[in-house]
Motif scaffolding. Structure first.
Motif, PDB file in Angstrom:
ATOM      1  N   CYS A  43       7.132 -53.742 -98.919  1.00 46.67           N
ATOM      2  CA  CYS A  43       7.453 -53.728-100.145  1.00 46.67           C
ATOM      3  C   CYS A  43       7.584 -56.442 -99.515  1.00 46.67           C
ATOM      4  N   GLN A  46       4.472 -56.805 -98.588  1.00 48.50           N
ATOM      5  CA  GLN A  46       3.142 -56.521 -99.825  1.00 48.50           C
ATOM      6  C   GLN A  46       3.557 -58.651-100.010  1.00 48.50           C
ATOM      7  N   SER A  47       4.748 -58.878 -99.924  1.00 46.36           N
ATOM      8  CA  SER A  47       5.411 -60.319-100.763  1.00 46.36           C
ATOM      9  C   SER A  47       4.881 -61.491 -99.897  1.00 46.36           C
ATOM     10  N   THR A  49       1.983 -60.851 -98.174  1.00 45.92           N
ATOM     11  CA  THR A  49       0.469 -61.077 -99.165  1.00 45.92           C
ATOM     12  C   THR A  49       0.450 -61.682-100.052  1.00 45.92           C
ATOM     13  N   ASP A  50       1.161 -61.305-101.406  1.00 47.47           N
ATOM     14  CA  ASP A  50       0.905 -61.672-102.384  1.00 47.47           C
ATOM     15  C   ASP A  50       1.613 -63.399-102.072  1.00 47.47           C
ATOM     16  N   LYS A  53      -2.178 -65.546-100.353  1.00 49.02           N
ATOM     17  CA  LYS A  53      -2.431 -65.609-102.265  1.00 49.02           C
ATOM     18  C   LYS A  53      -2.938 -66.856-102.972  1.00 49.02           C
ATOM     19  N   ALA A  54      -1.014 -66.729-102.922  1.00 44.82           N
ATOM     20  CA  ALA A  54      -0.906 -67.930-103.948  1.00 44.82           C
ATOM     21  C   ALA A  54      -1.077 -69.001-103.032  1.00 44.82           C
ATOM     22  N   GLU A  80      -2.929 -67.483-112.683  1.00 42.34           N
ATOM     23  CA  GLU A  80      -3.102 -66.694-112.236  1.00 42.34           C
ATOM     24  C   GLU A  80      -2.386 -66.845-111.336  1.00 42.34           C
ATOM     25  N   VAL A  84       0.651 -64.199-109.738  1.00 41.81           N
ATOM     26  CA  VAL A  84       0.690 -63.609-108.484  1.00 41.81           C
ATOM     27  C   VAL A  84       2.307 -64.085-108.077  1.00 41.81           C
ATOM     28  N   ASN A  87       4.478 -61.281-109.657  1.00 39.13           N
ATOM     29  CA  ASN A  87       4.805 -60.065-108.003  1.00 39.13           C
ATOM     30  C   ASN A  87       5.760 -60.590-107.428  1.00 39.13           C
ATOM     31  N   ILE A  88       5.718 -61.608-106.767  1.00 40.80           N
ATOM     32  CA  ILE A  88       6.747 -61.534-105.770  1.00 40.80           C
ATOM     33  C   ILE A  88       7.599 -61.837-106.070  1.00 40.80           C
TER      34      ILE A  88
END
Length: 167
Positions: A43, A46-47, A49-50, A53-54, A80, A84, A87-88
Motif C-alpha cells: 500500500c 502504491q501510495s 506512486t500516486d 502522479k499528484a 484529476e 489521485v 486514492n492516496i
C-alpha cells in the motif's frame, strides 16, 4: 542477530523445556506481523506512486498556469488531482487498518505465549515438570531472554522494508 542468538542461548541454558514451550507460539506472532507488514508496504509503494502522479499534475498545472487559465481547464485538473488524492487517502487508510490488524494478531499470539509460559513456569516451580530444581529467577530470566530476542526478529524486518521501499 547477535541479540537473537544470545537471548536464545541464555533461555535454553536456564530452562530448556520452558524455552521450548514459550517458542511454540512466537513464530506465529512474528509471521503474522511480517505478513501484514508486507501487505501494508505494498500500500505504501502504491501510495508513493500516486503521490508522484499528484505532484506531476500540480507541477504541470502551475508551470502552465497561463495556458490552463486561458483554456478554462482549472476544474479538469482539480478534478484529476482530487481523484489521485482520494486514492492516496484510501491506500493510507487501508495501510493503517492492516498495521492495526497485524499488530493485534501478533500481540494476541504473544500474550498467549506469555500465558502458556507462566502456566508451565508454575508447574516447573512446583517440581512437576521435565526439569527439576527450577527457581523463579530462572523462569524470569528465560522469559525475558526469549521474548526480547524474539522481538529482534520483528525489528530486523523494518530496515529490510526500508531498503525495499527505497528500491
Amino acid at each position: 542477530i547477535c541479540n537473537f542468538i544470545t537471548g536464545y542461548a541464555i533461555g535454553f541454558s536456564k530452562s530448556w523445556d520452558l524455552s521450548l514451550i514459550i517458542i511454540v507460539l512466537l513464530p506465529l506472532s512474528t509471521f503474522s506481523h511480517l505478513i501484514f507488514q508486507h501487505f501494508a508496504m505494498k500500500c505504501v509503494t502504491q501510495s508513493m506512486t500516486d503521490i508522484g502522479k499528484a505532484g506531476s499534475i500540480a507541477e504541470e498545472t502551475i508551470s502552465n498556469v497561463k495556458t490552463v487559465q486561458s483554456l478554462n481547464q482549472e476544474r479538469s485538473f482539480c478534478h484529476e488531482f482530487e481523484i489521485v488524492v482520494k486514492n492516496i487517502e484510501k491506500l493510507n487508510s487501508k495501510r493503517s487498518h492492516l498495521f492495526g490488524i497485524g499488530f493485534s494478531i501478533a500481540c494476541s499470539f504473544q500474550l498467549a505465549s506469555y500465558a502458556l509460559g507462566i502456566w508451565y513456569g508454575t508447574i516447573l516451580i512446583q517440581g512437576k515438570g521435565r526439569e527439576k530444581y527450577v527457581y523463579a529467577g530462572d523462569i524470569i530470566a528465560t522469559f525475558f531472554s526469549i521474548f526480547t530476542s524474539s522481538q529482534m526478529l520483528i525489528t530486523i524486518s523494518q530496515p529490510l522494508n526500508a531498503l525495499k521501499l527505497a528500491q
